[in-house]
Design an enzyme around this catalytic site. Structure first.
Site, PDB file in Angstrom:
ATOM      1  N   ARG A  99     -31.765  -1.400  13.860  1.00  0.00           N
ATOM      2  CA  ARG A  99     -32.234  -2.175  13.487  1.00  0.00           C
ATOM      3  C   ARG A  99     -33.240  -3.124  14.651  1.00  0.00           C
ATOM      4  O   ARG A  99     -32.796  -2.440  15.888  1.00  0.00           O
ATOM      5  CB  ARG A  99     -31.502  -3.478  13.184  1.00  0.00           C
ATOM      6  CG  ARG A  99     -33.299  -4.928  12.733  1.00  0.00           C
ATOM      7  CD  ARG A  99     -33.447  -4.795  11.651  1.00  0.00           C
ATOM      8  NE  ARG A  99     -33.902  -5.869  11.258  1.00  0.00           N
ATOM      9  CZ  ARG A  99     -34.914  -5.942  10.638  1.00  0.00           C
ATOM     10  NH1 ARG A  99     -35.332  -5.179   9.639  1.00  0.00           N
ATOM     11  NH2 ARG A  99     -35.326  -7.103   9.455  1.00  0.00           N
ATOM     12  N   THR A 372     -39.109  -0.044   2.064  1.00  0.00           N
ATOM     13  CA  THR A 372     -38.184   0.312   2.792  1.00  0.00           C
ATOM     14  C   THR A 372     -37.737   2.045   1.699  1.00  0.00           C
ATOM     15  O   THR A 372     -38.230   1.685   1.030  1.00  0.00           O
ATOM     16  CB  THR A 372     -36.599  -0.947   2.724  1.00  0.00           C
ATOM     17  OG1 THR A 372     -37.663  -2.105   3.181  1.00  0.00           O
ATOM     18  CG2 THR A 372     -36.011  -0.491   3.383  1.00  0.00           C
ATOM     19  N   SER A 444     -32.688  -7.861   4.656  1.00  0.00           N
ATOM     20  CA  SER A 444     -31.906  -8.114   3.766  1.00  0.00           C
ATOM     21  C   SER A 444     -31.096  -6.909   2.774  1.00  0.00           C
ATOM     22  O   SER A 444     -30.930  -6.637   2.127  1.00  0.00           O
ATOM     23  CB  SER A 444     -32.830  -8.592   2.668  1.00  0.00           C
ATOM     24  OG  SER A 444     -33.531  -9.476   3.146  1.00  0.00           O
ATOM     25  N   GLY A 465     -37.193  -5.536  -0.542  1.00  0.00           N
ATOM     26  CA  GLY A 465     -37.236  -6.923   0.766  1.00  0.00           C
ATOM     27  C   GLY A 465     -36.062  -8.071   0.113  1.00  0.00           C
ATOM     28  O   GLY A 465     -35.065  -7.547   0.170  1.00  0.00           O
TER      29      GLY A 465
HETATM   30  O1  DON Z   1     -35.201  -5.758   7.237  1.00  0.00           O
HETATM   31  C1  DON Z   1     -35.716  -6.324   5.731  1.00  0.00           C
HETATM   32  O2  DON Z   1     -34.997  -7.115   5.174  1.00  0.00           O
HETATM   33  C2  DON Z   1     -36.523  -6.601   5.122  1.00  0.00           C
HETATM   34  N1  DON Z   1     -37.582  -5.459   6.460  1.00  0.00           N
HETATM   35  C3  DON Z   1     -36.557  -5.041   4.308  1.00  0.00           C
HETATM   36  C4  DON Z   1     -38.441  -4.859   4.049  1.00  0.00           C
HETATM   37  C5  DON Z   1     -38.503  -4.283   2.421  1.00  0.00           C
HETATM   38  O3  DON Z   1     -37.311  -3.769   2.161  1.00  0.00           O
HETATM   39  C6  DON Z   1     -40.156  -3.706   1.888  1.00  0.00           C
HETATM   40  N2  DON Z   1     -39.960  -2.822   0.805  1.00  0.00           N
HETATM   41  N3  DON Z   1     -39.821  -2.719  -0.238  1.00  0.00           N
END
Ligand code: DON
Length: 563
Positions: A99, A372, A444, A465
């Site tokens: 991360r 993501t 998440s 997200g």
């Molecule tokens: O780490 C997280 O939870 C977010 N930065 C994830 C972002 C994300 O999944 C965007 N995607 N669709």
């Protein structure tokens, strides 16, 4: 009388949606030896080629992660981070956290103006949004610990792909068009995505290829201490950012204990903090375990109610308790204990929705943006990995380093920019995830591996997200409770509740109107319009004859390849 009417409607709608539920007729790719399922065919192919060459799932993970930076710059990355959960053939399990971290110069109020108000876009767009990237550290640490092929065999095919280029898909054309207005806001100089790319054109990535050549030559130090580090820091600072060479040189990925819990006869292994996925998934599934979801039926009113109420309570806890475990103390074992969780569901009744305002803690909305990527791999030796990786938003901060050939994340937006926000519970909730130098922002992401009868059963995960956790949850339930194939489980329509806002988001035009009316009559607010898709799950299921079924999400260009 009203109760009786509602009950009748419930029965009718449960029946209607049971009939509508997707039957296990959609089957994904079946392969005997190995499967890689990722957001792009080019990346899955490179991952499979590495295994065909004799590599294992870990070699393949490293190649696929890097290949996604070329084939899927929307979320695949060198300038971001992620998490991987693994299960080795001998049953050993573990996870690694690569991360992003807050820079040393980060401060709690760095996104607030003089009046203490959040400055719009500062944590989202451009150099101030960037967290210290973790991907290259993750890839090299994984390869060093578990890889079996020389690193050239992993990186060279990615370099070749970057020089050869990648064909633009229709979905990619639409994505580029959608985000194009933002690139000039984040970058001083024009970037390659300013051009109106059309489907079937080929984008080459020569600068990224050169960066990867230097990384191949000099290892991870090239990215964190070498010429690449210097160029990157200069670039970020020239664009107004605060990341320094010291930030890069201090970055380390971390091996962490995964979260493990049981549900029926499944043993579930998922990512722990600073990802919230494992704990939230455990909480939701443990709260659901006493309910007979299989009898209620897939996406029936009763199933949606039970799942929604468990999600509501888990997300309230997420907001209050979770953050970077290196900075905050998290009562993990209590949070996923049976008696604690059964207590959380005591006030739930099928008669009506529990308003989120009556569920602690607080009024902080989890705001996450929407890209993501996840990939899953199994190899012929029986090793399995689940990796979720991200730039956070679509193309991250939109800041693109043309000289190095990659986008930088906007992961800083996953922190709470304004601790002490609107209400008493909000204040505490924001504290655990406030900005501090070198802290990891709460995620998440939910890369997950499941065992059944002591053997590998499934590996899966999703982008999305805040909806990542609930997408992974529903896919597991689709296979386990509703007996769907991996592909059908991935395809099935999804819904989502995250405590606040107090509404169920549903994929539009996927749930019948009667069912929606019934839920509304029970006090649920339904939001169909703001969520074109929920999650984008890629997973692999081990079938009874020990072959694999890859499920690739049709919501994207995701592709399973195997042999
Ligand atoms: O780490 C997280 O939870 C977010 N930065 C994830 C972002 C994300 O999944 C965007 N995607 N669709």
């Amino acid at each position: 009388m009203i109760k009786r009417f509602l009950f009748l409607l419930l029965v009718i709608s449960s029946f209607a949606s049971c009939k509508k539920a997707e039957k296990p007729t959609q089957v994904g790719l079946i392969a005997k030896n190995a499967v890689v399922v990722s957001a792009r065919a080019e990346a899955s192919q490179i991952g499979v080629d590495v295994i065909k060459k004799g590599g294992n799932a870990f070699d393949s993970m490293c190649a696929t992660q890097l290949a996604l930076a070329v084939a899927y710059p929307f979320a695949g990355n060198l300038g971001g981070g992620g998490f991987m959960v693994y299960r080795k053939a001998d049953g050993e399990i573990g996870s690694i956290d690569f991360r992003e971290k807050a820079p040393l110069a980060a401060t709690r109020d760095m996104y607030l103006d003089d009046n203490g108000e959040v400055i719009p876009d500062k944590s989202i767009l451009g150099a101030m949004a960037v967290g210290v990237p973790g991907t290259i550290a993750g890839v090299f640490d994984i390869h060093e610990k578990f890889g079996s092929l020389p690193i050239e065999d992993i990186i060279q095919p990615v370099i070749d792909l970057a020089y050869k280029g990648v064909i633009v898909t229709k979905k990619q054309e639409a994505r580029i068009k959608k985000y194009q207005p933002l690139f000039p806001k984040a970058n001083k100089e024009p970037i390659f995505l300013d051009k109106p790319w059309k489907a079937n054109e080929v984008i080459t990535y020569p600068e990224l290829a050169k960066t990867l050549e230097r990384i191949l030559e000099n290892g991870k130090d090239e990215f964190y201490k070498g010429e690449t580090a210097k160029t990157l820091v200069q670039f970020i600072q020239d664009n107004g950012g605060i990341i320094t060479e010291e930030d890069l040189s201090k970055y380390e990925a971390k091996w962490r204990d995964p979260i493990t819990f049981t549900y029926d006869d499944l043993n579930i292994i998922s990512m722990g903090p600073p990802a919230s996925g494992g704990i939230c998934l455990a909480q939701i599934m443990k709260m659901l375990e006493p309910f007979h979801l299989d009898e209620y039926g897939h996406n029936s009113v009763k199933s949606i109610q039970a799942i929604t109420e468990a999600e509501r309570r888990a997300y309230a806890d997420r907001s209050f308790f979770l953050g970077d475990p290196d900075f905050v103390k998290i009562p993990i074992s209590t949070l996923i204990k049976d008696d604690y969780l059964s207590g959380r569901m005591l006030d739930f009744s099928f008669e009506k929705a529990t308003p989120s305002s009556e569920v602690s803690h607080g009024n902080i909305q989890i705001i996450e943006s929407d890209e993501t990527t996840h990939f899953s791999i199994v190899d012929p030796f029986g090793n399995a990995i689940a990796t979720t990786t991200t730039l956070n938003g679509a193309y991250g901060s939109k800041l693109y380093c043309s000289e190095l050939g990659f986008f930088l994340n906007n992961e800083m937006d996953d922190f709470s920019s304004k601790p002490g926000a609107p209400n008493m519970f909000g204040l505490l909730g924001a504290e655990a995830n406030k900005i501090e130098p070198e802290k990891r922002m709460l995620s998440s992401m939910t890369p997950t591996i499941i065992e059944k009868n002591g053997k590998l059963y499934m590996t899966l995960g999703s982008p999305g997200g805040a909806t990542i956790i609930t997408s992974v949850l529903q896919t597991i339930l689709n296979v386990h409770e509703y007996k769907m194939s991996m592909q059908a489980a991935v395809n099935a329509a999804r819904f989502h509740h995250q405590w606040l806002p107090d509404e169920i988001s549903m994929e539009p035009n996927s749930f019948n109107k009667t069912l929606i009316t019934q839920l509304e009559a029970l006090g649920y607010t339904i939001n169909e319009k703001d969520s074109p898709v929920i999650g984008k799950v890629d997973g692999i299921l081990v079938l009874e004859d020990n072959s694999y079924e890859g499920g690739a999400d049709r919501r994207g260009d995701d592709t399973a390849i195997g042999f």
